[in-house]
Design a protein around this motif. Structure first.
Motif, mmCIF file in Angstrom:
data_model
loop_
_atom_site.group_PDB
_atom_site.id
_atom_site.type_symbol
_atom_site.label_atom_id
_atom_site.label_comp_id
_atom_site.label_asym_id
_atom_site.label_seq_id
_atom_site.Cartn_x
_atom_site.Cartn_y
_atom_site.Cartn_z
ATOM 1 N N THR A 158 -26.022 3.669 -50.236
ATOM 2 C CA THR A 158 -25.841 2.627 -51.409
ATOM 3 C C THR A 158 -24.825 1.725 -51.684
ATOM 4 N N GLY A 159 -23.691 2.092 -50.603
ATOM 5 C CA GLY A 159 -22.601 1.258 -50.461
ATOM 6 C C GLY A 159 -21.235 2.169 -51.037
ATOM 7 N N LEU A 160 -21.634 3.281 -51.631
ATOM 8 C CA LEU A 160 -20.656 4.289 -52.271
ATOM 9 C C LEU A 160 -19.529 4.634 -51.091
ATOM 10 N N VAL A 161 -18.328 4.613 -51.431
ATOM 11 C CA VAL A 161 -17.275 5.289 -50.340
ATOM 12 C C VAL A 161 -16.636 6.405 -50.773
ATOM 13 N N VAL A 162 -17.125 7.535 -50.164
ATOM 14 C CA VAL A 162 -16.761 9.042 -50.435
ATOM 15 C C VAL A 162 -15.868 9.392 -49.418
ATOM 16 N N SER A 163 -14.889 10.304 -50.011
ATOM 17 C CA SER A 163 -14.041 11.080 -49.028
ATOM 18 C C SER A 163 -14.753 12.452 -48.281
ATOM 19 N N VAL A 164 -14.997 12.398 -47.234
ATOM 20 C CA VAL A 164 -15.971 13.745 -46.782
ATOM 21 C C VAL A 164 -15.100 14.411 -45.649
ATOM 22 N N PRO A 165 -15.223 15.539 -45.409
ATOM 23 C CA PRO A 165 -14.457 16.514 -44.208
ATOM 24 C C PRO A 165 -14.813 15.793 -42.897
ATOM 25 N N LEU A 166 -13.813 16.059 -41.958
ATOM 26 C CA LEU A 166 -14.016 15.455 -40.853
ATOM 27 C C LEU A 166 -15.183 15.818 -39.950
ATOM 28 N N PHE A 167 -15.935 16.847 -40.098
ATOM 29 C CA PHE A 167 -17.199 17.078 -39.376
ATOM 30 C C PHE A 167 -18.407 16.382 -39.760
ATOM 31 N N ILE A 168 -18.479 15.570 -40.825
ATOM 32 C CA ILE A 168 -19.561 14.792 -41.341
ATOM 33 C C ILE A 168 -19.721 13.560 -40.351
#
Length: 187
Positions: A158-168
C-alpha cells in the motif's frame, strides 16, 4: 439532529458545534463549592483530528450528530478516488483520498472497512487493530547479521513504510498495528 444537554454527554458521542463536528474524548462534571456546576470536556475534531478543550454550563443544550457506520468493501482505485461497495445494497461509493487520510495506507483491495458517515460526508473510518500487508521492497538481510532488535525500512503493497526486523524479505506478509503503524509479527 437531536438536542441533548451536557449532563447526557458520553465518551465517543459526536456533537455538532459552531466550529464543526466533534467527538467527545473525555468529560468531567464539576460542582464547585460556590457557583454553578459545569462540564469540562476534551473534544476531537472529526475532520481534522485537532483536540479542543471546552467548558459548558451544566444543563446547556448541544446538538448531537448522528454518525452512520456502514460496512463497505474496498474494490479499486479510480484516479484520486477510492471505490467502495456497500455489502447490503451493492451500491458503489467514490471516496476522495483526502477523506480517508492515513487509513488508506492500511487498506488492500477486497478489505472490508467501516466508514463513519455524517449525512453524505465521510468523517472517519474504523479499521481492525492490525492488518496483514505484503512487503514489496526492502534491503536483503545479510547472513550473520543478527544484532538483537535491529530494524530496516520496508515498503508494503500500500506504500506504507514500516521498520521491520532484518530477517524480513520482499514478498513476505507482515502484521502491522493500524494505530501506531508499527510491525507486530510475520503474517
Amino acid at each position: 439532529m437531536v438536542a441533548i444537554t451536557t449532563n447526557d454527554l458520553k465518551t465517543g458521542m459526536t456533537l455538532e458545534l459552531g466550529e464543526g463536528l466533534f467527538s467527545v474524548v473525555e468529560f468531567q462534571h464539576v460542582k464547585p463549592g460556590k457557583g454553578h456546576a459545569f462540564v469540562r470536556t476534551t473534544l476531537r475534531n472529526a475532520r481534522t483530528g485537532a483536540v479542543l478543550e471546552r467548558t459548558f454550563r451544566a444543563g446547556e443544550k448541544v446538538e448531537r450528530a448522528m454518525i452512520d457506520k456502514r460496512s463497505m468493501q474496498y474494490l479499486y482505485r479510480d484516479g484520486d478516488a477510492w471505490v467502495f461497495m456497500d455489502g447490503e445494497t451493492y451500491e458503489q461509493l467514490y471516496v476522495e483520498e483526502a477523506a480517508l487520510g492515513d487509513t488508506g495506507k492500511y487498506i488492500v483491495e477486497g478489505d472490508s472497512v467501516i466508514l463513519q458517515m455524517y449525512r453524505s460526508e465521510i468523517v472517519g473510518t474504523d479499521l481492525p487493530a492490525a492488518v496483514t500487508l505484503a512487503i514489496t521492497e526492502t534491503e536483503p538481510g545479510i547472513q550473520g547479521d543478527r544484532v538483537s532488535g535491529a530494524t530496516k525500512p520496508a515498503v508494503t503493497e500500500t506504500g506504507l513504510v514500516v521498520s521491520v526486523p532484518l530477517f524480513i524479505e520482499p514478498g513476505e506478509r507482515i502484521k502491522v498495528d493500524t494505530r501506531s503503524g508499527q510491525y507486530i509479527a510475520r503474517g
